[in-house]
Enzyme design. Structure first.
Site, PDB file in Angstrom:
ATOM      1  N   ASP B  76      51.660  39.678  47.277  1.00  0.00           N
ATOM      2  CA  ASP B  76      51.138  38.341  47.557  1.00  0.00           C
ATOM      3  C   ASP B  76      52.089  37.303  46.969  1.00  0.00           C
ATOM      4  O   ASP B  76      51.873  36.760  45.882  1.00  0.00           O
ATOM      5  CB  ASP B  76      49.726  38.183  46.997  1.00  0.00           C
ATOM      6  N   GLU B 188      36.326  27.687  43.433  1.00  0.00           N
ATOM      7  CA  GLU B 188      35.216  27.414  42.505  1.00  0.00           C
ATOM      8  C   GLU B 188      35.077  25.915  42.277  1.00  0.00           C
ATOM      9  O   GLU B 188      36.078  25.198  42.232  1.00  0.00           O
ATOM     10  CB  GLU B 188      35.491  28.054  41.130  1.00  0.00           C
ATOM     11  N   PRO B 359      42.720  31.355  35.602  1.00  0.00           N
ATOM     12  CA  PRO B 359      41.352  31.657  36.025  1.00  0.00           C
ATOM     13  C   PRO B 359      40.790  32.885  35.314  1.00  0.00           C
ATOM     14  O   PRO B 359      41.529  33.816  34.992  1.00  0.00           O
ATOM     15  CB  PRO B 359      41.485  31.912  37.526  1.00  0.00           C
ATOM     16  N   HIS B 385      48.379  34.709  33.346  1.00  0.00           N
ATOM     17  CA  HIS B 385      47.904  34.201  34.638  1.00  0.00           C
ATOM     18  C   HIS B 385      46.437  34.449  34.907  1.00  0.00           C
ATOM     19  O   HIS B 385      45.894  33.949  35.886  1.00  0.00           O
ATOM     20  CB  HIS B 385      48.744  34.765  35.771  1.00  0.00           C
ATOM     21  N   GLY B 386      45.763  35.233  34.070  1.00  0.00           N
ATOM     22  CA  GLY B 386      44.355  35.497  34.375  1.00  0.00           C
ATOM     23  C   GLY B 386      43.756  36.480  33.399  1.00  0.00           C
ATOM     24  O   GLY B 386      44.284  36.683  32.302  1.00  0.00           O
TER      25      GLY B 386
END
Lengths: 141, 462
Positions: B76, B188, B359, B385-386
């Site tokens: 991705d 969100e 996130p 990153h998360g």
């Protein structure tokens, strides 16, 4: 069972291990296992068939490319397959036919996205006891 | 190994890594074997097993012997996060939470192979998207120049070469611009529930009780296919250039080779598709808010805070052993985190540093951090990153059996809309690490600083 597949679970991804009495049968089972992660096989009818081929310099890579080509028919033409026939292998090419139908949201439940078939730990060869052929791949989902 | 591996983790994370995720650590080691690696092979505290490179991996390579590896960016390409702020207060948002959830779910196509019927692109137009990135959407009336000024790289990598994107990749992406996709991608609506650094929060425009919107998605099928196509190229190239691979998925080509250059151009084109995707989604988020609050997006103060890439490779200048060198930094599941004063930080944040958007899971919270000078010297200006998964999807399904996840979330004040119940059960909050642990490690290590925490009350998933 002389042929079949199972799902190998990992934290972030999914693997498939497939086997059969011949290399062709192992590839067929791997592709069936791959599509079973995409769509409930019981809901798919054999209304259409598609031929495709793949190349690869070695067995492991060839198996990955074969599965990538099978999956491309989902990504590009929304085909869901339930059965495969792989022609007797010779040289670097795999020629196959997939049987299934075009995705119909009314009848087919999509189980999850299959982004790609990876080369990570890919294996296509005889099992360690030499009794059957095995395909192992990791799928990015 | 050509260099060291460095993993950012606390003692508990390290124990878990050693006992359950040893393979992720092995992947940090594998990356350290690639030719032309400069500085250490790095992993962020949200490290987990990837293919080839670990997720959470950062590595830099220098010419002439350095390489680019598509597996070091991931399928991705330019998966990333965009944060929007609004002038709305928590109470106003929560009062319309249900309607907002419905409107966003209607406006943002999500789920496997999600497509936009109202945005069918000709090949010519699609190529323009690949060249111009987010600016394409702005030119089409979906956003403003102000939006572009608040996106990493201004929303377009100028090195993009659409010619490198194969017809198959174009076909997969053709009707996916402006879609969320599935899996861990989401939109969100959140409120700021805690501010840790008042000055930075003010500069970013975040106040306690203010409403924000997060969008997490990437380049969809176009990026996945581009990665797949170039892995094939790189497998052959690795042989040709005599690069020995501990794992085929690490296949690579020299940065100076035709294969390396073509991939970088195609990767940048796919990255631009992702920037444009998040811009188009922003347009439809604004439309949903306009519908629910009967006011213009401008009046509602919906503006872009920032937009970060977390799967990307970029040429950047870094100080290495006292010498400024141009290196190709691979970030796979890692975010750029440049400090105050860095020329690549947008003007609006030049005094505080780059916002880093992290996130968490759909039930807890997400964080906004700010880049630091220690990140620049230690991690090529990179941060986490998360949250990272702790449960396999199968285990998450098991843990969800007999439960009604949407109702559980509703009881916590979160309106969940999803295309598939399967995604919901696979994405339950406890399937993820508590992102606050990840962020705390980042802060203690000094490679990022906490600014604010955001809690979701509307979640749209694939």
């Amino acid at each position: 069972v002389s042929r079949g597949y199972r799902v190998l679970e990992h934290t972030a991804d999914t693997g498939i291990e497939a086997w059969g009495p011949t290399p062709e049968a192992a590839l067929e089972q791997a592709a069936v296992g791959l599509f079973a992660q995409l769509c409930e096989p019981g809901s798919v009818q054999e209304r259409r068939s598609v031929t495709f081929s793949a190349h690869g310099p070695d067995d492991d890579t060839r198996a990955v490319h074969f599965l990538q080509e099978a999956l491309a028919h989902w990504h590009l033409d929304r085909m869901v397959f339930v059965r495969f026939e792989v022609e007797p292998l010779s040289g670097e090419e795999v020629r196959a036919r997939g049987f299934g139908e075009v995705y119909d949201p009314a009848r087919h439940e999509i189980l999850g996205e299959l982004k790609a078939v990876t080369y990570h730990h890919a294996f296509f060869g005889k099992s360690s006891d030499g009794e059957r052929w095995v395909v192992r791949v990791v799928i990015d989902i | 190994m050509r260099t060291d591996g460095i993993v950012y983790a606390d003692a508990e994370m390290m124990r878990t890594l050693l006992s359950k995720e040893a393979e992720a650590l092995q992947q940090v080691v594998n990356v350290a074997h690639l030719p032309g690696i400069v500085g250490p092979s790095i992993a962020m505290p949200d490290i987990h097993w990837g293919y080839g490179f670990p997720i959470g991996g950062v590595a830099a390579f220098a010419e002439p012997e350095g390489v680019v590896s598509p597996g070091g960016i991931g399928f991705d390409i330019n998966c990333g996060v965009r944060l929007l702020r609004t002038a709305l207060a928590r109470e106003e948002g929560e009062a319309r939470g249900k309607e907002l959830a419905d409107a966003l779910h209607r406006n943002l196509p999500s789920g496997v192979g999600s497509a936009r019927k109202d945005l069918q692109l000709s090949t010519k137009e699609l190529r323009r998207v690949l060249e111009r990135g987010a600016a394409w959407a702005v030119q089409a009336g979906m956003g403003s120049a102000e939006d572009l000024a608040h996106i990493e790289e201004g929303g377009a990598l100028t090195s993009a070469d659409p010619e490198g994107v194969t017809p198959r990749a174009l076909e997969r992406g053709r009707n996916q611009l402006g879609t969320l996709g599935s899996g861990n991608h989401f939109c969100e609506v959140q409120y700021v529930d805690e501010v840790y650094d008042a000055e930075s929060a003010r500069a970013i425009g975040l106040d306690v009780g203010g409403i924000t919107i997060s969008i997490h998605t990437g380049s969809r099928g176009l990026g996945y296919q581009t990665c797949e196509d170039y892995l094939k190229t790189m497998l052959e190239a690795s042989k040709r250039y005599g690069i020995t691979l501990p794992d085929k998925q690490l296949c690579a080509a020299p940065l100076t080779s035709p294969e390396g250059k073509t991939y970088l151009g195609a990767m940048a084109a796919a990255a631009n598709f992702a920037f444009c995707n998040r811009q188009v989604l922003t347009h439809f988020v604004r439309a949903a808010f306009e519908e629910i609050f009967h006011d213009s997006a401008e009046a509602l103060g919906i503006s872009v805070v920032y937009d970060v890439c977390h799967n990307i490779a970029k040429f950047e200048n870094h100080l290495i052993d006292g010498e400024m060198r141009r290196v190709c930094v691979h970030r796979k599941g890692a975010t750029r985190a440049f400090p105050a004063g860095h020329p690549l930080v947008p003007e609006a944040y030049r005094d505080i540093g780059q916002p880093v958007l992290v996130p968490g899971d759909m039930g807890r919270y997400s964080f906004v951090l700010i880049g630091s000078s220690a990140a620049l010297t230690e991690t090529f200006g990179s941060s986490c990153h998360g949250a990272g998964r702790v449960m396999s999807r199968h285990a998450a399904k098991k843990a969800s059996a007999g439960r009604r996840i949407p109702r559980e979330l509703a009881e916590r004040g979160i309106h969940l809309r999803a295309d598939s119940m399967r995604t919901v059960v696979e994405e339950i909050p406890e399937a993820y690490k508590d992102v606050s642990q990840v962020v705390d490690v980042v802060e203690k290590a000094g490679i990022g600083r906490k600014v604010a925490r955001l809690r979701p009350f509307v979640v749209v998933k694939g």
